[in-house]
Design a protein around this motif. Structure first.
Motif, mmCIF file in Angstrom:
data_model
loop_
_atom_site.group_PDB
_atom_site.id
_atom_site.type_symbol
_atom_site.label_atom_id
_atom_site.label_comp_id
_atom_site.label_asym_id
_atom_site.label_seq_id
_atom_site.Cartn_x
_atom_site.Cartn_y
_atom_site.Cartn_z
ATOM 1 N N LYS A 19 65.290 -9.611 26.494
ATOM 2 C CA LYS A 19 64.274 -10.433 27.154
ATOM 3 C C LYS A 19 62.876 -9.848 26.977
ATOM 4 O O LYS A 19 61.894 -10.583 26.863
ATOM 5 N N ALA A 20 62.788 -8.517 26.957
ATOM 6 C CA ALA A 20 61.483 -7.869 26.802
ATOM 7 C C ALA A 20 60.886 -8.127 25.426
ATOM 8 O O ALA A 20 59.660 -8.175 25.260
ATOM 9 N N SER A 23 59.307 -14.797 19.451
ATOM 10 C CA SER A 23 58.806 -16.170 19.338
ATOM 11 C C SER A 23 57.506 -16.249 18.548
ATOM 12 O O SER A 23 57.247 -17.237 17.856
ATOM 13 N N VAL A 24 56.689 -15.194 18.603
ATOM 14 C CA VAL A 24 55.383 -15.216 17.932
ATOM 15 C C VAL A 24 55.470 -14.729 16.495
ATOM 16 O O VAL A 24 54.868 -15.315 15.583
ATOM 17 N N PHE A 25 56.225 -13.655 16.250
ATOM 18 C CA PHE A 25 56.178 -12.964 14.956
ATOM 19 C C PHE A 25 57.380 -13.235 14.028
ATOM 20 O O PHE A 25 57.439 -12.665 12.943
ATOM 21 N N VAL A 66 59.082 -7.304 11.865
ATOM 22 C CA VAL A 66 60.432 -6.768 11.662
ATOM 23 C C VAL A 66 61.167 -6.656 12.991
ATOM 24 O O VAL A 66 62.364 -6.965 13.087
ATOM 25 N N LEU A 67 60.453 -6.246 14.020
ATOM 26 C CA LEU A 67 61.056 -6.110 15.352
ATOM 27 C C LEU A 67 61.524 -7.461 15.879
ATOM 28 O O LEU A 67 62.579 -7.563 16.528
ATOM 29 N N ALA A 68 60.750 -8.494 15.590
ATOM 30 C CA ALA A 68 61.128 -9.849 16.023
ATOM 31 C C ALA A 68 62.455 -10.260 15.415
ATOM 32 O O ALA A 68 63.342 -10.777 16.110
ATOM 33 N N TRP A 69 62.607 -10.007 14.109
ATOM 34 C CA TRP A 69 63.857 -10.385 13.452
ATOM 35 C C TRP A 69 65.006 -9.443 13.803
ATOM 36 O O TRP A 69 66.168 -9.851 13.813
ATOM 37 N N SER A 96 70.229 -9.026 16.156
ATOM 38 C CA SER A 96 71.053 -8.143 16.997
ATOM 39 C C SER A 96 71.501 -8.803 18.293
ATOM 40 O O SER A 96 72.146 -8.169 19.130
ATOM 41 N N ALA A 97 71.172 -10.092 18.437
ATOM 42 C CA ALA A 97 71.489 -10.796 19.687
ATOM 43 C C ALA A 97 72.985 -10.809 19.993
ATOM 44 O O ALA A 97 73.397 -10.715 21.154
ATOM 45 N N LYS A 98 73.817 -10.924 18.954
ATOM 46 C CA LYS A 98 75.267 -10.998 19.152
ATOM 47 C C LYS A 98 75.979 -9.665 18.909
ATOM 48 O O LYS A 98 77.205 -9.608 18.916
ATOM 49 N N MET A 99 75.219 -8.607 18.680
ATOM 50 C CA MET A 99 75.812 -7.286 18.466
ATOM 51 C C MET A 99 76.132 -6.627 19.798
ATOM 52 O O MET A 99 75.544 -6.978 20.832
#
Length: 231
Positions: free
Chosen positions: A24-25, A31-33, A89-92, A97-100
């Motif tokens: 969430k952080a 959403s932006v990058f 890169v952090l955005a992607w 990693s959402a499902k990891m």
């Protein structure tokens, strides 16, 4: 060596802190990058997909690295550009990693953060006492004064090699960032078979960055007998 140890410790510490950030952080950054599907283009002849955003940014990074010595306060501009690259890169990374599981996700975040901080510190001269930045002004003065046209100029002047080294230090982190960003967008995963190999690859890249930043100056000190440069 104290600078190397200090900034390496700082890079690892900051990377650990980022690896603990919850999904969430990082959502606003995502959403932006992340750029969504903007810039993704299909190539009919090769039956493949390319990322125009990453390709353009790699081109800009190359031009910046080649002509940085003509840009006043280039290190400030570079720091901002590399930070934006890291946020992309952090955005992607947050996306893929959402499902990891938690440990896997933390390792991926830690790895890309390490690549950023070691790249930033090496490019900004933190590992070598910030000695490369003065060379750009020296080279500009030598060009204006016509010294570069002397027969033995490149043998007795350290400025061109220092500028070349700084250009390499600028290019390497940017290339690693945008190559990783491009792969994540196209393949929806990090650039390796598994997290173990990915971590080893990142550690090797970080080692190369430190070696170029610290060891490169040592080699130039030895080759040109630059007594006033201390690493």
């Amino acid at each position: 060596m104290m600078d190397v140890a200090l900034y390496s410790f700082l890079a690892i510490l900051l990377s650990i802190c980022i690896s603990f950030l919850p999904k969430k952080a990082l959502k606003p950054i995502t959403s932006v990058f992340s750029f969504g599907k903007n810039g993704l283009r299909k190539m009919r002849r090769r039956r493949d997909t390319t990322d125009t955003v990453a390709n353009v940014c790699l081109g800009i990074a190359l031009l910046f690295s080649l002509f940085h010595w003509l840009i006043p306060a280039s290190f400030i501009i570079y720091g901002i550009l590399l930070l934006i690259s890291f946020l992309c890169v952090l955005a992607w990374t947050n996306k893929i990693s959402a499902k990891m599981d938690r440990v896997h996700r933390m390792l991926v975040l830690f790895d890309v953060s390490m690549m950023f901080f070691f790249g930033l510190f090496s490019a900004l001269g933190c590992f070598n006492g910030f000695v490369t930045f003065d060379s750009a002004s020296v080279l500009r003065q030598d060009i204006a004064g016509g010294k570069v046209f002397e027969v033995l100029y490149f043998l007795h002047s350290f400025a061109p090699m220092m500028v070349l080294l700084q250009g390499i230090l600028y290019m390497l982190p940017m290339y690693c960032m945008w190559a990783q960003f491009k792969y994540m967008r196209l393949e929806n995963t990090y650039k390796s078979r598994n997290i173990g190999l990915f971590t080893i690859k990142i550690l090797f890249i970080c080692l190369v960055m430190v070696a170029l930043s610290y060891g490169g100056i040592e080699v130039l000190n030895w080759a040109y007998y630059i007594d006033h440069v201390e690493v």
